[in-house]
Enzyme design. Structure first.
Site, PDB file in Angstrom:
ATOM      1  N   ARG A 240       6.526   0.516   3.247  1.00 35.25           N
ATOM      2  CA  ARG A 240       6.204  -0.293   4.426  1.00 35.25           C
ATOM      3  C   ARG A 240       7.049  -1.574   4.518  1.00 35.25           C
ATOM      4  NH1 ARG A 240      -0.157   0.044   3.364  1.00 35.25           N
ATOM      5  NH2 ARG A 240       0.595   0.811   1.353  1.00 35.25           N
TER       6      ARG A 240
ATOM      7  N   THR B  41      -1.051   6.091  -8.484  1.00 36.30           N
ATOM      8  CA  THR B  41      -1.319   5.083  -9.522  1.00 36.30           C
ATOM      9  C   THR B  41      -1.833   5.711 -10.826  1.00 36.30           C
ATOM     10  OG1 THR B  41      -3.430   4.731  -8.370  1.00 36.30           O
ATOM     11  CG2 THR B  41      -1.709   3.114  -7.992  1.00 36.30           C
TER      12      THR B  41
HETATM   13  C1  UD1 Z   1      -4.317   0.567  -4.426  1.00 35.82           C
HETATM   14  C2  UD1 Z   1      -5.671   1.186  -4.801  1.00 35.82           C
HETATM   15  C3  UD1 Z   1      -6.733   0.651  -3.855  1.00 35.82           C
HETATM   16  C4  UD1 Z   1      -6.801  -0.836  -3.944  1.00 35.82           C
HETATM   17  C5  UD1 Z   1      -5.426  -1.456  -3.673  1.00 35.82           C
HETATM   18  C6  UD1 Z   1      -5.448  -2.929  -3.987  1.00 35.82           C
HETATM   19  C7  UD1 Z   1      -5.215   3.408  -5.718  1.00 35.82           C
HETATM   20  C8  UD1 Z   1      -5.283   4.854  -5.477  1.00 35.82           C
HETATM   21  N1  UD1 Z   1      -5.594   2.626  -4.713  1.00 35.82           N
HETATM   22  O1  UD1 Z   1      -3.995   1.006  -3.116  1.00 35.82           O
HETATM   23  O2  UD1 Z   1      -7.995   1.198  -4.211  1.00 35.82           O
HETATM   24  O3  UD1 Z   1      -7.750  -1.369  -3.044  1.00 35.82           O
HETATM   25  O4  UD1 Z   1      -4.422  -0.856  -4.512  1.00 35.82           O
HETATM   26  O5  UD1 Z   1      -4.268  -3.560  -3.612  1.00 35.82           O
HETATM   27  O6  UD1 Z   1      -4.840   3.003  -6.807  1.00 35.82           O
HETATM   28  N2  UD1 Z   1       2.599   2.487  -7.942  1.00 35.82           N
HETATM   29  C9  UD1 Z   1       3.329   3.100  -8.935  1.00 35.82           C
HETATM   30  N3  UD1 Z   1       3.512   4.434  -8.899  1.00 35.82           N
HETATM   31  C10 UD1 Z   1       2.981   5.214  -7.932  1.00 35.82           C
HETATM   32  C11 UD1 Z   1       2.225   4.591  -6.901  1.00 35.82           C
HETATM   33  C12 UD1 Z   1       2.040   3.226  -6.937  1.00 35.82           C
HETATM   34  O7  UD1 Z   1       3.828   2.421  -9.841  1.00 35.82           O
HETATM   35  O8  UD1 Z   1       3.183   6.428  -7.990  1.00 35.82           O
HETATM   36  C13 UD1 Z   1       2.426   1.032  -7.971  1.00 35.82           C
HETATM   37  C14 UD1 Z   1       3.024   0.344  -6.778  1.00 35.82           C
HETATM   38  O9  UD1 Z   1       4.348  -0.092  -7.075  1.00 35.82           O
HETATM   39  C15 UD1 Z   1       2.074  -0.831  -6.544  1.00 35.82           C
HETATM   40  C16 UD1 Z   1       0.764  -0.367  -7.139  1.00 35.82           C
HETATM   41  O10 UD1 Z   1       1.038   0.749  -7.949  1.00 35.82           O
HETATM   42  O11 UD1 Z   1       2.489  -1.983  -7.236  1.00 35.82           O
HETATM   43  C17 UD1 Z   1      -0.271  -0.005  -6.064  1.00 35.82           C
HETATM   44  O12 UD1 Z   1       0.244   1.007  -5.256  1.00 35.82           O
HETATM   45  P1  UD1 Z   1       0.022   1.018  -3.687  1.00 35.82           P
HETATM   46  O13 UD1 Z   1       0.669   2.227  -3.136  1.00 35.82           O
HETATM   47  O14 UD1 Z   1       0.408  -0.292  -3.107  1.00 35.82           O
HETATM   48  O15 UD1 Z   1      -1.566   1.212  -3.616  1.00 35.82           O
HETATM   49  P2  UD1 Z   1      -2.533   0.812  -2.438  1.00 35.82           P
HETATM   50  O16 UD1 Z   1      -2.453   1.830  -1.360  1.00 35.82           O
HETATM   51  O17 UD1 Z   1      -2.341  -0.592  -2.064  1.00 35.82           O
END
Ligand code: UD1
Ligand code: CA
Length: 483
Positions: free
Chosen positions: A18, A82
């Site tokens: 995004r 995550t």
């Molecule tokens: C996540 C949470 C959500 C919470 C929110 C808070 C999950 C499924 N959801 O959603 O419940 O309210 O954060 O901000 O965890 N990342 C990785 N590898 C991946 C995917 C993500 O390292 O495969 C990292 C991203 O770089 C980021 C973090 O994990 O720093 C969170 O990922 P993001 O996609 O932003 O999750 P949200 O949709 O915000």
């Protein structure tokens, strides 16, 4: 009972789609520092045994930005969610008999003190449970950990906390998977957790990507463990701004504004006067002494330092520079990578750059540019001047319109002006050149040779005064017109 042991995991492998950026999301900056820097700072407050960064998208760039003794890096090849991110760091903690603090790398407003409070709360919960069953060697039985939460007026986009009996979390539901009823819940997941390792390991293996995003959600671990009789509790962080996730550039701008206001408050309560703070910008690395005064629309950036009693007036931009004591920087001045020594005055409308040093009690005035030059003490250059690649002594007066002609089209050359010299207005100093001690140059001169101490150098065509010139010219025109 001993305190719990902790390792930290910072999730930073995501693309940050995004953001629509070539740069990884966690490297986008707030107040001159990347997002991930703030998360690391907060995490270091709880003094974990290791800080493990999960990196993936443009991992080299992210790793380059982070350096600390305790930092380790786990690679997540594909961003599958995550849960998968945490799993990809398994080798660093699989045999660890303690807790993991897991935190999203896109939560830069979290405070170290809040993480400390959460750890203390978890300790207290475990100790309490141990006392209840009267087991001195009690480590853990049912407490899987904590989820840090907050209540948001507009919880859109966050995972919702679904609570069961006695404060235990039943599950976390993501926005995209939530029912209309669940969407009404205001308590949200911060993306920060403390989880007991022996329980987590098994639960991670049970994750599926059977959801609307086809991702392995870390949050599903909560429901999996609950079904096995292991419970997560919430720890409400109170001030909801701490948990704001930064998923796009508008959220970044919002988070940066919140952080900026916190910093301005810090300075204002530490002896700095700030006029109209909404318009003032102070980067993370800036340091300010007491009785510094800052007027509106000032921007202090990078590693800028301002010492006691100095005043920065409206619209100034100061980057990576050191401002001494009791200095006055008048409006619309730009200073970059330079030093202004005590009691000097600069501006309005001055530009000081490229390692310039302005000595004590100097006065650098309107529309004066100083580049890569060292200026001694008590020297004046008050109007319309360019001083580049120059070494200028003490008590020198630089007249209006003086220019150091430092560039011959190929190379830059040096101008030396010794103590006490007086440079007449509109002098062109063609470098390389030296103007001796107490020497003078006549106004309007183009100086191409060194001037000895105490001499006057003047280069001018002889002045002619032609009497009645205008009258004769008028008469001639009248005569021509009548023909
Ligand atoms: C996540 C949470 C959500 C919470 C929110 C808070 C999950 C499924 N959801 O959603 O419940 O309210 O954060 O901000 O965890 N990342 C990785 N590898 C991946 C995917 C993500 O390292 O495969 C990292 C991203 O770089 C980021 C973090 O994990 O720093 C969170 O990922 P993001 O996609 O932003 O999750 P949200 O949709 O915000
Ligand atoms: Ca996020």
């Amino acid at each position: 009972m001993e305190n719990i042991k902790i390792k930290a995991i910072i999730l930073a492998a995501g693309k940050g789609t995004r953001f629509k950026s070539e740069k990884p999301k966690v490297l986008h900056q707030l107040l001159g520092k990347p997002m991930i820097f703030y998360v690391k700072e907060a995490v270091s407050w709880i003094n974990p045994e290791e800080i493990i960064f999960v990196v993936g998208h443009k991992k080299e760039d992210v790793i380059k930005e982070i350096n600390c003794d305790k930092c380790k890096f786990a690679i997540q090849e594909k961003q599958l969610g995550t849960g998968d991110a945490v799993k990809s760091s398994l080798k660093y903690w699989e045999d660890f008999d303690g807790y993991l603090l897991i935190i999203n790398g896109d939560t830069p407003l979290i405070k170290g003190q809040t993480l400390k409070d959460a750890v203390n709360y978890l300790n207290a919960l475990i100790n309490y449970e141990g006392r209840q069953i009267n087991d001195k060697n009690y480590k853990n039985k049912n407490i899987a950990g904590l989820v840090l939460t907050a209540k948001l007026d507009n919880p859109y986009g966050y995972g919702r906390i679904i609570k069961g009996k006695a404060g235990v979390i039943d599950k976390i539901v993501e926005e995209k998977d939530a029912s209309p009823l669940e969407k009404q819940i205001k308590e949200v997941n911060s993306g920060i957790y403390l989880i007991y390792v022996p329980f987590l390991k098994d639960a991670l293996n049970k994750l599926t990507s059977n959801n609307n995003q086809n991702e392995y959600y870390l949050t599903d671990v909560i429901e999996i463990l609950k079904d096995e009789g292991k419970y997560f509790y919430t720890f409400d962080v109170g001030d909801y701004t701490q948990i704001l996730g930064v998923n796009d550039r508008w959220q970044l701008a919002n988070a940066e504004n919140i952080l900026k206001t916190q910093f301005l408050y810090f300075w204002a309560t530490n002896g700095v006067t700030i006029h109209n703070p909404d318009t003032v910008w102070i980067d993370f690395d800036v340091s300010l002494d007491k009785d510094v005064e800052i007027y509106q629309c000032v921007s202090l950036r990078g590693k800028t330092e301002v010492l006691e009693g100095s005043i920065i007036y409206e619209n100034c931009v100061i980057i990576n520079s050191k401002i001494g004591k009791n200095v006055k920087i008048y409006p619309n001045t730009v200073i970059e990578n330079s030093i202004i020594e005590d009691n000097a005055e600069v501006g309005p409308f001055s530009r000081i750059r490229n390692n310039a040093v302005i000595g004590k009690n100097c006065s650098i005035g309107n529309f004066v540019e100083v580049k890569n030059s060292k200026i001694g003490n008590n020297t004046y250059a008050k109007h319309l001047t360019y001083l580049g690649d120059a070494e200028i002594g003490n008590n020198v007066n630089i007249g209006a319109g003086t220019i150091t002609c430092n560039y011959d089209g190929v190379n830059k050359h040096k101008t030396v002006i010794k103590d006490g010299a007086f440079i007449g207005s509109d002098t062109m100093l063609v470098a390389p050149i030296t103007i001796g001690k107490n020497a003078y140059t006549g106004s309007g001169s183009v100086i191409t040779k060194d001037v000895p101490d105490n001499a006057l150098a003047v280069e001018r065509a002889k002045l002619r005064i032609i009497d009645n010139y205008a009258k004769r010219k008028k008469e001639k025109k009248e005569k021509d017109d009548s023909c």
